[in-house]
Design a protein around this motif. Structure first.
Motif, PDB file in Angstrom:
ATOM      1  N   GLY A  53      49.213  22.136  50.088  1.00 57.61           N
ATOM      2  CA  GLY A  53      49.733  21.715  51.334  1.00 57.61           C
ATOM      3  C   GLY A  53      50.443  20.469  51.440  1.00 57.61           C
ATOM      4  O   GLY A  53      51.549  20.260  51.883  1.00 57.61           O
ATOM      5  N   ALA A  54      49.725  19.568  50.447  1.00 60.66           N
ATOM      6  CA  ALA A  54      50.297  18.439  50.441  1.00 60.66           C
ATOM      7  C   ALA A  54      51.424  18.138  49.431  1.00 60.66           C
ATOM      8  O   ALA A  54      52.639  17.388  50.109  1.00 60.66           O
ATOM      9  CB  ALA A  54      49.322  17.367  49.751  1.00 60.66           C
TER      10      ALA A  54
ATOM     11  N   LEU B 252      57.640  16.066  59.980  1.00 56.89           N
ATOM     12  CA  LEU B 252      56.590  16.855  59.725  1.00 56.89           C
ATOM     13  C   LEU B 252      55.429  16.909  60.983  1.00 56.89           C
ATOM     14  O   LEU B 252      55.245  15.886  61.477  1.00 56.89           O
ATOM     15  CB  LEU B 252      55.860  16.299  58.340  1.00 56.89           C
TER      16      LEU B 252
ATOM     17  N   ALA C 185      54.165  19.270  52.107  1.00 56.90           N
ATOM     18  CA  ALA C 185      54.658  18.187  52.774  1.00 56.90           C
ATOM     19  C   ALA C 185      55.469  17.160  51.937  1.00 56.90           C
ATOM     20  O   ALA C 185      56.553  16.628  52.767  1.00 56.90           O
ATOM     21  CB  ALA C 185      53.425  17.365  53.372  1.00 56.90           C
TER      22      ALA C 185
ATOM     23  N   LEU D 239      51.408  17.499  60.291  1.00 55.55           N
ATOM     24  CA  LEU D 239      50.566  17.890  59.311  1.00 55.55           C
ATOM     25  C   LEU D 239      48.994  18.138  59.802  1.00 55.55           C
ATOM     26  O   LEU D 239      48.430  17.288  60.790  1.00 55.55           O
ATOM     27  CB  LEU D 239      50.271  16.500  58.377  1.00 55.55           C
TER      28      LEU D 239
ATOM     29  N   ASN E 237      49.304  27.299  55.149  1.00 52.34           N
ATOM     30  CA  ASN E 237      48.691  27.249  53.716  1.00 52.34           C
ATOM     31  C   ASN E 237      47.104  27.005  53.663  1.00 52.34           C
ATOM     32  O   ASN E 237      46.414  27.132  52.702  1.00 52.34           O
ATOM     33  CB  ASN E 237      49.452  25.880  53.245  1.00 52.34           C
TER      34      ASN E 237
ATOM     35  N   ALA F 192      47.244  20.556  54.675  1.00 55.65           N
ATOM     36  CA  ALA F 192      48.048  19.603  54.333  1.00 55.65           C
ATOM     37  C   ALA F 192      47.338  18.240  53.633  1.00 55.65           C
ATOM     38  O   ALA F 192      48.158  17.594  52.972  1.00 55.65           O
ATOM     39  CB  ALA F 192      49.042  19.050  55.346  1.00 55.65           C
TER      40      ALA F 192
ATOM     41  N   VAL G  34      52.634  21.976  58.581  1.00 54.57           N
ATOM     42  CA  VAL G  34      52.106  22.541  57.302  1.00 54.57           C
ATOM     43  C   VAL G  34      50.436  22.161  57.591  1.00 54.57           C
ATOM     44  O   VAL G  34      49.863  21.252  58.109  1.00 54.57           O
ATOM     45  CB  VAL G  34      52.428  21.680  56.197  1.00 54.57           C
TER      46      VAL G  34
END
Length: 267
Positions: free
Chosen positions: A18-19, A32, A22, A34, A90, A13, A10
């Motif tokens: 974005g977060a 993941l 996640a 990040l 993103n 993130a 992502v």
């Protein structure tokens, strides 16, 4: 068929959509990777997700405005033996003001982050997805990619329109190989986007029904790409705006868009 523990990368993130992606992917049991510039935020998020979800989280701080960043990022993944199954492009931001009111380096960085980097990441990661027969790419575009362009934020709508068309072609090229591609096109989303551009006070004039939560945008985006949706606009109000923008004659749509945009534009 999807693997037991997919690995999702992502970008952007550290906050906002974005977060939210996640968190939503971690809830589904994904490991993941990040990516963002703000390393402290990424490490804080990674710690929370490891503790709450019991997943593996790799933090790779990266400034996607740097031309070499996508290649270096993919080289780092290869060195760590990480094969990406889900790519969420993103990372993004807005540049307020007129086109000539900003220096070229500002525009160049913007185009690198919103156009070149996501395109290159898809190009570099797609072969592995195709070889494994499974992959998901979510390109976070925007409702702005459908509505008429307006003065100010000159490159934003154009960049998002590109991501929509790019996603459509990419989806058609790769669906037979087990790779789904979706352009996710949210409208106004509660995040730090307008704080960064300095337009928060102006955007607060918008009625509450115009806004979606980042978590809901991410949830719907994941569902859309899993269902094989190639372009998806979350939220009934946003879908209505898209339909109206496409139905109205260009001259009328441009006039209406320009009139409304003046109320919410800085610079």
């Amino acid at each position: 068929m999807p693997i037991t523990r997919p690995l999702s990368l992502v970008t952007g993130a550290s906050a906002g959509i974005g977060a939210a992606f996640a968190h939503a992917l971690a809830e589904r049991g994904h490991d993941l990777v990040l990516v963002a510039r703000r390393a402290e935020r990424l490490h804080a998020l990674a710690a929370v997700l490891r503790e709450s979800r019991g997943i593996d989280v790799t933090v790779l701080p990266c400034d996607l405005a740097l031309r070499e960043a996508p290649q270096r990022l993919c080289m780092e993944l290869a060195e760590r033996g990480l094969a990406v199954d889900w790519l969420v492009n993103n990372a993004g931001y807005g540049v307020p003001g007129s086109f000539v009111g900003n220096d070229w380096r500002t525009h160049e960085d913007f185009l690198q982050v919103l156009l070149v980097a996501p395109t290159e990441l898809a190009w570099r990661l797609l072969p592995g997805m195709r070889e494994r027969g499974y992959g998901r790419i979510v390109n976070v575009a925007s409702l702005a990619g459908f509505v008429p362009g307006t003065a100010g934020h000159t490159l934003y709508a154009a960049a998002k329109a590109y991501m929509i068309k790019f996603s459509q072609s990419l989806a058609l090229e790769n669906r037979a190989a087990g790779v789904n591609v979706c352009a996710l096109c949210p409208g106004f989303t509660r995040s730090e986007f307008h704080d960064v551009t300095g337009t928060r006070a102006i955007m607060n004039r918008l009625p509450a029904f115009m806004w979606l939560d980042a978590a809901e945008v991410a949830r719907q985006g994941i569902a859309a790409v899993e269902q094989g949706r190639i372009v998806y606009v979350p939220g009934r109000v946003n879908r209505l705006i898209k339909a109206l923008a496409e139905a109205l004659p260009d001259r009328l749509a441009l006039w209406l868009g320009s009139r409304q945009a003046r109320r919410y534009r800085r610079g």
